[in-house]
Motif scaffolding. Structure first.
Motif, mmCIF file in Angstrom:
data_model
loop_
_atom_site.group_PDB
_atom_site.id
_atom_site.type_symbol
_atom_site.label_atom_id
_atom_site.label_comp_id
_atom_site.label_asym_id
_atom_site.label_seq_id
_atom_site.Cartn_x
_atom_site.Cartn_y
_atom_site.Cartn_z
ATOM 1 N N LEU A 171 2.245 10.061 -5.490
ATOM 2 C CA LEU A 171 2.006 11.090 -5.076
ATOM 3 C C LEU A 171 3.298 11.722 -5.826
ATOM 4 C CD1 LEU A 171 2.673 11.487 -1.231
ATOM 5 C CD2 LEU A 171 1.472 12.338 -2.241
ATOM 6 N N TRP A 172 4.206 10.976 -6.428
ATOM 7 C CA TRP A 172 5.089 10.860 -7.441
ATOM 8 C C TRP A 172 4.614 11.267 -8.487
ATOM 9 C CZ3 TRP A 172 10.425 10.636 -6.329
ATOM 10 C CH2 TRP A 172 10.686 10.599 -7.125
ATOM 11 N N ARG A 173 3.512 10.637 -9.205
ATOM 12 C CA ARG A 173 2.832 10.993 -10.034
ATOM 13 C C ARG A 173 2.651 11.883 -10.455
ATOM 14 N NH1 ARG A 173 1.569 5.764 -11.002
ATOM 15 N NH2 ARG A 173 3.685 4.341 -11.439
ATOM 16 N N LYS A 174 1.863 12.609 -9.317
ATOM 17 C CA LYS A 174 1.418 13.952 -9.480
ATOM 18 C C LYS A 174 1.668 15.287 -10.034
ATOM 19 C CE LYS A 174 -2.297 13.506 -5.718
ATOM 20 N NZ LYS A 174 -2.592 13.558 -4.266
ATOM 21 N N GLU A 177 0.680 -1.326 0.139
ATOM 22 C CA GLU A 177 -0.072 -0.057 0.183
ATOM 23 C C GLU A 177 0.682 1.520 0.278
ATOM 24 O OE1 GLU A 177 -3.497 -2.165 2.748
ATOM 25 O OE2 GLU A 177 -2.608 0.248 3.284
ATOM 26 N N ALA A 178 2.057 1.275 0.980
ATOM 27 C CA ALA A 178 3.034 2.146 1.146
ATOM 28 C C ALA A 178 3.246 2.337 -0.278
ATOM 29 C CB ALA A 178 3.366 1.951 1.679
ATOM 30 N N ARG A 179 3.808 1.566 -0.407
ATOM 31 C CA ARG A 179 4.791 1.708 -2.653
ATOM 32 C C ARG A 179 2.949 2.233 -3.655
ATOM 33 N NH1 ARG A 179 4.680 -3.919 -4.961
ATOM 34 N NH2 ARG A 179 2.632 -2.744 -5.310
ATOM 35 N N ASP A 180 2.463 1.784 -3.604
ATOM 36 C CA ASP A 180 1.280 2.700 -4.035
ATOM 37 C C ASP A 180 1.640 4.023 -4.212
ATOM 38 O OD1 ASP A 180 0.755 0.181 -5.682
ATOM 39 O OD2 ASP A 180 -0.925 -0.082 -3.975
#
Lengths: 266, 282
Positions: B279-282, B271-274
């Protein structure tokens, strides 16, 4: 279930008696037992009672807890009292058939009962105030002289302390295995003798296996720490006499002298 | 509801100086088909609680209802209860005693007084569930590896066909592979056999991945009861009890403290990875 059994009935509080050296307590108990066997008149018993009450007071163990230990000797007490009541020859009080009660019998039975009760109470003080390990330590040290004549004192006392140490562990283990088998529908209570004996198999096999496993583990652990018997082995907490022990020895000698004195005078 | 516990108290060694409260006013309702994690530090009362559920220990005070019926009612059959509520003890392999694996698994159903062919059918089924094939049947339990022994012991309980399965620290002393096998097996039992499962553990990592509800015990009392997400929010209190939230909770909290606001509800690494990728993609 089995957890409710208390073995070695040590009563964990702090008192002068608890802190005393186990050798002192062993000696005191012995003196007390000897004194009971030389006692034969009322005054001597009163002296013994005073000594006992003082010791109980000093141990701070509730009297209720001590008296509980007497339950185990009730039957023995009843048998020996009734034998003495009816089988002592002397001045008869009354007679039923071949049974006769005598004044001498009453006196003798009374002393007998008191002697037994004092005996049990006296030795309970020792076990209530001394942990089993302390006790074996004390025994090993006091019986050390037997080593000179070839008795393996250290080995025997080591075996004793290991056995004592393992009693609660094995009880707990039994309790656990019993419950685990009961959870699988085992029934240890109902059925006739043969069925009951058969029902023990699922309990005893795992218990023995675990006891052997623990024994080898322990042997391995002891060897890993270079255990090789008693020669030259030192103790982390060596037994050492303190002032209270010297006082206790003095009191014990005084008590014994008084008892012997009373016996000679009366 | 399968099991309802009402104001349960248990005192060890009552009226002696060794007296000790093992359970204090515990209330708990277990619904059919739930997968519950029961968590607590050593001595928190979790094992004591589980032993009440199939009547091995009798409560000092309070009541337990099984399918709406009090198990302390006169004439209630403890034998039936024990077949319906299966309890797998800690280190269950220590209870094995028969000459071979198959007869040991037969012990439970035999005690239920079933017919021989039914006993064998159940034993086969149970061994299949735990993933032991016929080549194991005639082996002595003592020839097996630790993980295999444990699976035999679990099969021994499964052969009674329980509706509720309680496992007390089923992964204690196993290597990571053995641990994953056992936990996977438990999850499978829950999904495929629709069993109600209570998993006792002190490892949050083990539990967080599988259970839908967490009950936390401390000093004989129930302190938290909710979904893993809800319970792990109290990670500071859990720490004070000598427990810990899964490591990922600490990572999440540390990230949030640095201003990277990922969701607090993350309980597993996946879940943390997802969340982080989102957030990264935002």
């Amino acid at each position: 279930m089995l957890r409710d059994i208390t073995l070695g009935q040590y009563y964990p509080i702090d008192s002068v008696m608890h802190r005393m050296d186990p050798r002192t307590k062993l000696f005191g108990t012995m003196v007390y037992i000897v004194s009971l066997f030389i006692a034969d008149s009322l005054l001597v018993y009163v002296a013994a009672a005073l000594f006992l009450v003082a010791a109980i007071r000093m141990s701070k163990v509730p009297v209720k807890f001590m008296v509980r230990g007497l339950k185990s000797i009730v039957v023995l007490l009843l048998i020996s009292v009734s034998f003495n009541l009816f089988l002592t020859p002397g001045t008869p009080i009354f007679k039923i058939g071949f049974l006769q009660m005598t004044w001498e019998g009453v006196e003798f039975a009374g002393f007998m009962a008191v002697r037994l009760i004092f005996l049990v109470l006296g030795s309970t003080i020792l076990t209530l105030t001394t942990t089993p390990n302390h006790l074996t330590d004390g025994l090993e040290k006091s019986l050390g002289f037997l080593g000179k004549v070839g008795v393996p004192v250290h080995e025997v006392s080591m075996m004793m302390s290991i056995a004592l140490r393992f009693i609660p562990i094995l009880i707990e283990e039994t309790d656990k295995i019993m419950k685990a088998q009961m959870a699988r529908g085992a029934d240890f209570e109902s059925g006739n003798l043969i069925q009951k004996a058969k029902a023990m198999v699922p309990l005893l096999v795992p218990l023995f296996i675990s006891a052997f496993r623990r024994a080898t583990d322990l042997a391995m652990a002891m060897e890993a720490r270079c255990y090789r018997g008693g020669d030259g082995r030192t103790k982390m907490k060596p037994l050492r006499y303190e002032t209270r022990d010297r006082v206790a020895y003095l009191v014990c000698f005084l008590y014994l002298t008084v008892m012997i004195g009373l016996k000679i005078i009366l | 509801m399968a099991i309802e516990i009402k104001k349960l108290n248990h005192i060890y060694g009552q009226d002696t100086i060794f007296q000790q409260y093992a359970l204090k006013n515990v209330d708990l309702t277990v619904e059919d088909g739930e997968f519950i994690g029961l968590i607590g530090h050593t001595g928190s009362g979790k094992s004591t609680l589980t032993q009440h559920l199939n009547g091995l220990l009798k409560a000092t005070d309070g009541d337990i209802l099984y399918n709406g019926e009090s198990i302390y009612r006169e004439g209630f059959s403890m034998k039936t209860l024990r077949s319906k509520v299966g309890l797998v003890f800690q280190y269950p392999e220590h209870q094995l005693f028969e000459v071979d694996v198959f007869s040991d698994v037969c012990f439970g159903p035999k005690n239920l007084g079933l017919a021989q062919d039914e006993i064998e059918a159940r034993a086969k089924e149970a061994l299949e569930l735990v993933g032991l094939d016929e080549s194991f049947y005639k082996l002595s339990p003592f020839e097996l590896s630790g993980g295999q022994k444990r699976r035999v012991a679990i099969a021994g309980v499964l052969a009674m066909k329980p509706e509720v399965l309680i496992l007390d620290e089923p992964t204690a002393g196993l290597d990571p592979k053995g641990r994953d096998d056992i936990l996977g097996l438990v999850a499978k039992l829950h999904e495929e056999q629709k069993m109600t499962i209570i998993l006792v553990s002190h490892s949050m990592e083990d539990v967080a991945k599988y259970v839908s509800r967490l009950v936390v015990m401390n000093r004989g009392e129930k302190v938290f009861d909710g979904t893993p997400k809800e319970v792990f929010r109290h990670y500071k209190e859990l720490e004070a009890m000598g427990l810990a939230a899964p490591q990922i909770t600490y990572v999440v909290q540390a990230l949030r403290a640095r201003g990277i606001m990922i969701s607090e509800d993350v309980t597993t690494v996946e879940e943390a990875r997802d969340e982080i990728l989102k957030l990264w993609r935002k």
